[in-house]
Design a protein around this motif. Sequence first.
Motif, PDB file in Angstrom:
ATOM      1  N   LEU A 200      57.262 -26.960  -7.285  1.00  0.00           N
ATOM      2  CA  LEU A 200      56.562 -27.925  -6.436  1.00  0.00           C
ATOM      3  C   LEU A 200      55.126 -27.476  -6.167  1.00  0.00           C
ATOM      4  CD1 LEU A 200      59.310 -28.931  -3.835  1.00  0.00           C
ATOM      5  CD2 LEU A 200      58.362 -30.341  -5.683  1.00  0.00           C
ATOM      6  N   ALA A 201      54.926 -26.162  -6.036  1.00  0.00           N
ATOM      7  CA  ALA A 201      53.559 -25.660  -5.846  1.00  0.00           C
ATOM      8  C   ALA A 201      52.705 -25.941  -7.078  1.00  0.00           C
ATOM      9  CB  ALA A 201      53.602 -24.161  -5.551  1.00  0.00           C
ATOM     10  N   VAL A 202      53.277 -25.767  -8.271  1.00  0.00           N
ATOM     11  CA  VAL A 202      52.556 -26.080  -9.510  1.00  0.00           C
ATOM     12  C   VAL A 202      52.241 -27.564  -9.585  1.00  0.00           C
ATOM     13  CG1 VAL A 202      52.744 -26.127 -12.027  1.00  0.00           C
ATOM     14  CG2 VAL A 202      53.541 -24.124 -10.750  1.00  0.00           C
ATOM     15  N   TRP A 203      53.214 -28.394  -9.220  1.00  0.00           N
ATOM     16  CA  TRP A 203      53.010 -29.851  -9.244  1.00  0.00           C
ATOM     17  C   TRP A 203      51.886 -30.267  -8.293  1.00  0.00           C
ATOM     18  CZ3 TRP A 203      54.965 -33.251  -5.136  1.00  0.00           C
ATOM     19  CH2 TRP A 203      54.796 -34.603  -5.409  1.00  0.00           C
ATOM     20  N   LEU A 204      51.872 -29.700  -7.110  1.00  0.00           N
ATOM     21  CA  LEU A 204      50.810 -30.015  -6.151  1.00  0.00           C
ATOM     22  C   LEU A 204      49.451 -29.554  -6.669  1.00  0.00           C
ATOM     23  CD1 LEU A 204      52.595 -29.101  -2.786  1.00  0.00           C
ATOM     24  CD2 LEU A 204      51.994 -31.397  -3.588  1.00  0.00           C
ATOM     25  N   ALA A 205      49.413 -28.367  -7.280  1.00  0.00           N
ATOM     26  CA  ALA A 205      48.148 -27.859  -7.821  1.00  0.00           C
ATOM     27  C   ALA A 205      47.638 -28.708  -8.973  1.00  0.00           C
ATOM     28  CB  ALA A 205      48.337 -26.414  -8.286  1.00  0.00           C
ATOM     29  N   ASP A 206      48.550 -29.376  -9.684  1.00  0.00           N
ATOM     30  CA  ASP A 206      48.164 -30.238 -10.807  1.00  0.00           C
ATOM     31  C   ASP A 206      47.741 -31.640 -10.375  1.00  0.00           C
ATOM     32  OD1 ASP A 206      48.606 -28.236 -12.577  1.00  0.00           O
ATOM     33  OD2 ASP A 206      50.584 -28.918 -13.230  1.00  0.00           O
ATOM     34  N   GLY A 207      47.776 -31.906  -9.071  1.00  0.00           N
ATOM     35  CA  GLY A 207      47.356 -33.214  -8.598  1.00  0.00           C
ATOM     36  C   GLY A 207      48.468 -34.092  -8.087  1.00  0.00           C
ATOM     37  N   ALA A 208      49.697 -33.583  -8.042  1.00  0.00           N
ATOM     38  CA  ALA A 208      50.838 -34.317  -7.489  1.00  0.00           C
ATOM     39  C   ALA A 208      50.996 -35.692  -8.131  1.00  0.00           C
ATOM     40  CB  ALA A 208      50.717 -34.439  -5.971  1.00  0.00           C
ATOM     41  N   ASP A 210      52.585 -39.015  -9.710  1.00  0.00           N
ATOM     42  CA  ASP A 210      53.735 -39.800  -9.258  1.00  0.00           C
ATOM     43  C   ASP A 210      54.823 -39.794 -10.340  1.00  0.00           C
ATOM     44  OD1 ASP A 210      55.522 -41.545  -8.198  1.00  0.00           O
ATOM     45  OD2 ASP A 210      54.221 -43.299  -8.275  1.00  0.00           O
ATOM     46  N   PRO A 211      56.011 -39.251 -10.064  1.00  0.00           N
ATOM     47  CA  PRO A 211      57.063 -39.248 -11.092  1.00  0.00           C
ATOM     48  C   PRO A 211      57.477 -40.649 -11.528  1.00  0.00           C
ATOM     49  CG  PRO A 211      57.589 -37.692  -9.343  1.00  0.00           C
ATOM     50  CD  PRO A 211      56.411 -38.506  -8.871  1.00  0.00           C
ATOM     51  N   ALA A 212      57.415 -41.619 -10.608  1.00  0.00           N
ATOM     52  CA  ALA A 212      57.822 -42.981 -10.959  1.00  0.00           C
ATOM     53  C   ALA A 212      56.926 -43.571 -12.039  1.00  0.00           C
ATOM     54  CB  ALA A 212      57.804 -43.872  -9.722  1.00  0.00           C
ATOM     55  N   ALA A 213      55.666 -43.158 -12.059  1.00  0.00           N
ATOM     56  CA  ALA A 213      54.750 -43.693 -13.071  1.00  0.00           C
ATOM     57  C   ALA A 213      55.092 -43.185 -14.462  1.00  0.00           C
ATOM     58  CB  ALA A 213      53.316 -43.296 -12.715  1.00  0.00           C
ATOM     59  N   ALA A 214      55.857 -42.106 -14.537  1.00  0.00           N
ATOM     60  CA  ALA A 214      56.220 -41.541 -15.832  1.00  0.00           C
ATOM     61  C   ALA A 214      57.606 -41.970 -16.286  1.00  0.00           C
ATOM     62  CB  ALA A 214      56.174 -40.016 -15.771  1.00  0.00           C
ATOM     63  N   ALA A 215      58.199 -42.956 -15.596  1.00  0.00           N
ATOM     64  CA  ALA A 215      59.554 -43.388 -15.938  1.00  0.00           C
ATOM     65  C   ALA A 215      59.602 -43.957 -17.348  1.00  0.00           C
ATOM     66  CB  ALA A 215      60.033 -44.446 -14.940  1.00  0.00           C
ATOM     67  N   PRO A 216      60.514 -43.499 -18.186  1.00  0.00           N
ATOM     68  CA  PRO A 216      60.631 -44.018 -19.552  1.00  0.00           C
ATOM     69  C   PRO A 216      61.242 -45.407 -19.576  1.00  0.00           C
ATOM     70  CG  PRO A 216      62.381 -42.457 -19.117  1.00  0.00           C
ATOM     71  CD  PRO A 216      61.496 -42.438 -17.910  1.00  0.00           C
ATOM     72  N   ASP A 217      61.132 -46.085 -20.721  1.00  0.00           N
ATOM     73  CA  ASP A 217      61.690 -47.419 -20.860  1.00  0.00           C
ATOM     74  C   ASP A 217      63.195 -47.445 -20.675  1.00  0.00           C
ATOM     75  OD1 ASP A 217      59.162 -48.349 -21.371  1.00  0.00           O
ATOM     76  OD2 ASP A 217      59.387 -48.282 -23.561  1.00  0.00           O
ATOM     77  N   PRO A 284      67.856 -33.664  -7.980  1.00  0.00           N
ATOM     78  CA  PRO A 284      66.894 -34.767  -8.129  1.00  0.00           C
ATOM     79  C   PRO A 284      65.439 -34.296  -8.191  1.00  0.00           C
ATOM     80  CG  PRO A 284      68.559 -35.345  -6.515  1.00  0.00           C
ATOM     81  CD  PRO A 284      68.757 -33.901  -6.836  1.00  0.00           C
ATOM     82  N   VAL A 285      65.117 -33.175  -7.546  1.00  0.00           N
ATOM     83  CA  VAL A 285      63.752 -32.650  -7.616  1.00  0.00           C
ATOM     84  C   VAL A 285      63.434 -32.225  -9.047  1.00  0.00           C
ATOM     85  CG1 VAL A 285      62.168 -30.887  -6.762  1.00  0.00           C
ATOM     86  CG2 VAL A 285      63.854 -31.907  -5.211  1.00  0.00           C
ATOM     87  N   TYR A 286      64.378 -31.544  -9.688  1.00  0.00           N
ATOM     88  CA  TYR A 286      64.181 -31.147 -11.092  1.00  0.00           C
ATOM     89  C   TYR A 286      64.020 -32.382 -11.976  1.00  0.00           C
ATOM     90  CZ  TYR A 286      65.293 -26.229 -10.237  1.00  0.00           C
ATOM     91  OH  TYR A 286      65.262 -24.922  -9.811  1.00  0.00           O
ATOM     92  N   ALA A 287      64.814 -33.417 -11.715  1.00  0.00           N
ATOM     93  CA  ALA A 287      64.720 -34.626 -12.530  1.00  0.00           C
ATOM     94  C   ALA A 287      63.370 -35.306 -12.356  1.00  0.00           C
ATOM     95  CB  ALA A 287      65.854 -35.580 -12.160  1.00  0.00           C
ATOM     96  N   ALA A 288      62.888 -35.378 -11.110  1.00  0.00           N
ATOM     97  CA  ALA A 288      61.599 -36.016 -10.858  1.00  0.00           C
ATOM     98  C   ALA A 288      60.465 -35.256 -11.542  1.00  0.00           C
ATOM     99  CB  ALA A 288      61.350 -36.099  -9.350  1.00  0.00           C
ATOM    100  N   LEU A 289      60.495 -33.927 -11.450  1.00  0.00           N
ATOM    101  CA  LEU A 289      59.466 -33.138 -12.120  1.00  0.00           C
ATOM    102  C   LEU A 289      59.618 -33.215 -13.639  1.00  0.00           C
ATOM    103  CD1 LEU A 289      59.460 -29.979  -9.818  1.00  0.00           C
ATOM    104  CD2 LEU A 289      57.751 -31.815  -9.888  1.00  0.00           C
TER     105      LEU A 289
END
Length: 504
Positions: A200-208, A210-217, A284-289
């Motif tokens: 989560l610290a890495v994700w925040l440092a990368d700009g946080a 949105d996981p929903a925007a990366a949802a596959p078809d 779910p956190v692992y899945a979102a990341l």
Amino acid sequence: MSTDVVPGVVAVVLVSLATLVIGTWGLRISRTTSDFFVASRTVRPRLNASAIGGEYLSAASFLGVAGLLLTFGAEMLWYPIGWTAGYLVLLVLVAAPLRRSGAYTLPDFAEARLGSRGVRKLCSVLVVAIGWLYLLPQFQGAGVTLRSTIGAPPWAGSLVVAIVVLASVSPGGMRSITFVQAFQYWLKLTALLVPVFVLLAVWLADGAADPAAAAPDSWSIPLASPGGGIGLYTTYSLIVATFLGTMGLPHVVVRFYTNPDGRAARRTTLAVLGLLGIFYVLPPVYAALGRIYAPSLIDGRSDVLVLELPSLMVGGAVGAVLTGLVTAGAFAAFLSTSSGLTIAVAGVLSQDVTGRRWGSRRLGGVAAFRVAAAIAVVVPLLLSLPAQDVAVARTVGLAFAVTASTFAPLLMLGIWWRGLTPVGAVAGLLVGGLGSGFAVAWTLATSPSPGWASAMLGQPAAWSVPAAFLTMVVVSRLTRDSVPAHAGRFMVRLHTPEAVELQR
């Protein structure tokens, strides 16, 4: 040896050694047959809750949930919700009466309640079949883990788990494995929790992002296959399987026989609800990341998300350490659940198979248990070798459907309805067992396809559970003259608190 595989090897070795050391320590206080089967019914709620959490959080929980969420989206949250809520049903309807029955195993309870050897034999077959079906994904998950972390062939992980489980279960039985499983719950929780903070610290440092925007078809696909009605059916069927399936899992039920009394069984169940709730927040956190950092795993490799995400997001020495930690947690999941299942299956086999007289020789209680433990492990190990490509959570979900269709009706009606008869119980177990068993065999042998037939066989609980309940009730009403004479007294025993018994 490549430096990339060192953390994985170290993790597997340390977890295996810790399991053996703790199991050997428990051996010092395992002496009687009761120690081997139910730890002499002296396990306190806190320790028992940790042990249940350890054995219940299997490969499907540690690896499969995150993988399903990555591939199919939020609808897969029904799996962890159902697996947790099943303990609420267990708490309200089954836990205390089951402990008061005084049984060692599910077949013991069935025979004591219905006074029928036939029902006992059928229950024994079902316990062994369900236990072996549930052991398959543990061996498969171990193969996936070692293949992902050190590049070993799939059979290597299965073989390591089988050897360690046998070495830890056979010497001390339930008494020693209780301490092992309690340790393994906290190891699994730590193995997911610590990396989450770093990721989560890495994700925040990368700009946080949105996981929903990366949802596959593929996330537009309903739970099982296209079509609103089919998706709704599959969701409800999954809910039925997970809510009711928990109470019929042999390795879970046997744990409640280890409590001192019914009140302790209820306290244990309440504590388990809290422990599972804490754990299931993490996958779910692992899945979102994973949506952001590991989209390539969606196509067929989602089960390794938890194992590979740390190296994908962090890399370097820190990534290697985190990979070693999640590998240790994953291996603890396979070992703890496999140990619990081995205890449950071996308990039944030792009473009804290996403990019987063969010619002029009869094995004693402890010796029969050890032989049964070897059989309980070797058979599913051999079956798992050609089935390494089956999704871990998929196999576990099918096992829940079978238990919900067999032991859930038997326990609920046996505990709460005096009118259940041996013939009615056998008829319901056959209808539920054969119906859900055929669906499991069909699903494992074929590939998913669109349409109602595939959906109903892939998630059979919505029709197999009502069919089993209805069959038990109708046949019992038709054979009401065969209600056991002791049924009334046995029901009083199930529902009378121990404090009242002591005052009498």
